[in-house]
Design a protein around this motif. Structure first.
Motif, short mmCIF file in Angstrom:
data_model
loop_
_atom_site.label_atom_id
_atom_site.label_comp_id
_atom_site.label_asym_id
_atom_site.label_seq_id
_atom_site.Cartn_x
_atom_site.Cartn_y
_atom_site.Cartn_z
N UNK A 75 0.86 -1.18 0.00
CA UNK A 75 0.00 0.00 0.00
C UNK A 75 0.90 1.23 0.00
N UNK A 76 0.86 1.98 -1.08
CA UNK A 76 1.67 3.17 -1.23
C UNK A 76 0.94 4.38 -0.64
N UNK A 77 1.62 5.52 -0.52
CA UNK A 77 0.94 6.71 0.02
C UNK A 77 -0.34 7.08 -0.72
N UNK A 78 -0.38 6.90 -2.03
CA UNK A 78 -1.60 7.21 -2.78
C UNK A 78 -2.74 6.28 -2.36
N UNK A 79 -2.44 5.00 -2.21
CA UNK A 79 -3.47 4.04 -1.82
C UNK A 79 -3.92 4.27 -0.38
N UNK A 80 -2.99 4.61 0.48
CA UNK A 80 -3.35 4.91 1.86
C UNK A 80 -4.15 6.20 1.93
N UNK B 72 8.48 3.35 6.44
CA UNK B 72 8.98 3.77 5.13
C UNK B 72 7.87 4.31 4.25
N UNK B 73 6.70 4.58 4.85
CA UNK B 73 5.53 5.15 4.18
C UNK B 73 4.88 4.16 3.22
N UNK B 74 5.20 2.89 3.35
CA UNK B 74 4.59 1.83 2.55
C UNK B 74 4.21 0.69 3.50
N UNK B 75 2.99 0.17 3.34
CA UNK B 75 2.55 -0.97 4.14
C UNK B 75 2.52 -2.19 3.23
N UNK B 76 3.39 -3.15 3.51
CA UNK B 76 3.45 -4.35 2.68
C UNK B 76 2.43 -5.38 3.15
N UNK B 77 2.21 -6.36 2.31
CA UNK B 77 1.29 -7.45 2.66
C UNK B 77 1.80 -8.17 3.91
N UNK C 21 -12.57 -1.08 18.65
CA UNK C 21 -12.21 -1.61 19.97
C UNK C 21 -10.85 -1.10 20.43
N UNK C 22 -10.04 -0.63 19.51
CA UNK C 22 -8.72 -0.12 19.85
C UNK C 22 -8.66 1.35 19.46
N UNK C 23 -8.05 2.17 20.31
CA UNK C 23 -7.96 3.59 20.03
C UNK C 23 -6.77 3.87 19.12
N UNK C 24 -6.92 3.48 17.86
CA UNK C 24 -5.91 3.72 16.83
C UNK C 24 -6.55 4.62 15.79
N UNK C 25 -6.17 5.89 15.72
CA UNK C 25 -6.87 6.82 14.82
C UNK C 25 -6.84 6.41 13.35
N UNK C 26 -5.71 5.86 12.88
CA UNK C 26 -5.59 5.44 11.49
C UNK C 26 -4.98 4.04 11.47
N UNK C 27 -5.80 2.99 11.45
CA UNK C 27 -5.30 1.62 11.63
C UNK C 27 -4.43 1.11 10.49
N UNK C 28 -4.64 1.56 9.27
CA UNK C 28 -3.86 1.04 8.14
C UNK C 28 -2.45 1.62 8.14
#
Length: 222
Positions: A91-96, A162-167, A147-154
């Motif tokens: 997931x790149x910055x554009x996708x996020x 590194x601003x990318x979320x891998x699988x 259930x968890x206080x995480x403002x942006x879970x992804x």
């Protein structure tokens, strides 16, 4: 559902002491919203169960009423695939950014939403939704509906920052989140064992009654 949206008579009569940060009761007709532990939004409607039940039933593939770690991770990866629009395994910055702006605008900490149920301090009604004017440790963003206080879970699953979320990061994060939710150490989750979200509390109680102001009816936030 309509009956549960009104203030419980017993709650008002008993006037119980509620902990700091307990939200004001939601106004009747507030849209129920649930953001799954991995950040997927589910929006309900009047007359339906709180939408956490919708997510849980879909993730529970063998329909035994319990969610195992494998089922939890598999459902997380299913959601990852919907976000990975170019199917490159990350997931790149554009996708996020698309996730935050389009898929789950609830992740915005200061978004002004018609179904916001938290009290806004006088004079700040136009500055967007606030978790609790007294304590920024209160639920914010997606944490208001989860259930968890995480403002942006992804974005929170960017483990190497590194601003990318891998699988792989998404799967690793899912396994870790499962462990956090499995407080009874059963190696499985049951919906009845999981807490109410802040919004669910605001809809069904216990919640704080809205205050009356001179010359006005009770004010609802939501």
């Amino acid at each position: 559902m309509a009956a549960t949206l009104a203030l419980p008579a017993a709650l008002l009569a008993a006037n119980p002491k509620l902990p700091p940060g307990t939200p004001i009761c939601a106004r009747p007709g507030t849209m129920p919203i649930f953001v799954s532990p991995m950040g997927e939004p589910f929006r309900g409607a009047s007359g339906q169960p709180y939408p956490s039940a919708i997510w849980f039933a879909a993730a529970d593939k063998n329909k035994d009423g319990a969610l195992t770690r494998d089922e939890f991770v598999a459902d997380a990866l299913r959601f990852f695939e919907t976000l990975d629009t170019n199917k490159d395994g990350k997931l790149t910055p554009d996708e996020i950014g698309h996730y935050e702006a389009v898929v789950a605008p609830e992740t915005s900490i200061y978004s002004a939403r018609p179904d916001d149920f938290f009290e806004r301090p006088r004079g700040e009604q136009d500055r967007g939704a606030m978790a609790d004017s007294r304590d920024y440790g209160g639920p914010m963003g997606a944490g208001r509906y989860s259930w968890l206080n995480v403002p942006e879970p992804v974005a929170a699953l960017d483990l190497d920052v590194d601003r990318v979320v891998t699988r792989d990061e998404f799967a690793t994060g899912a396994a870790s989140i499962f462990e956090r939710l499995d407080v009874l150490n059963r190696n499985s989750l049951r919906l009845s064992d999981l807490p109410l979200t802040p919004q669910q509390i605001a809809i069904t109680g216990p919640c704080r009654a809205p205050k009356k102001r001179k010359g006005r009816d009770q004010e609802w936030f939501g």
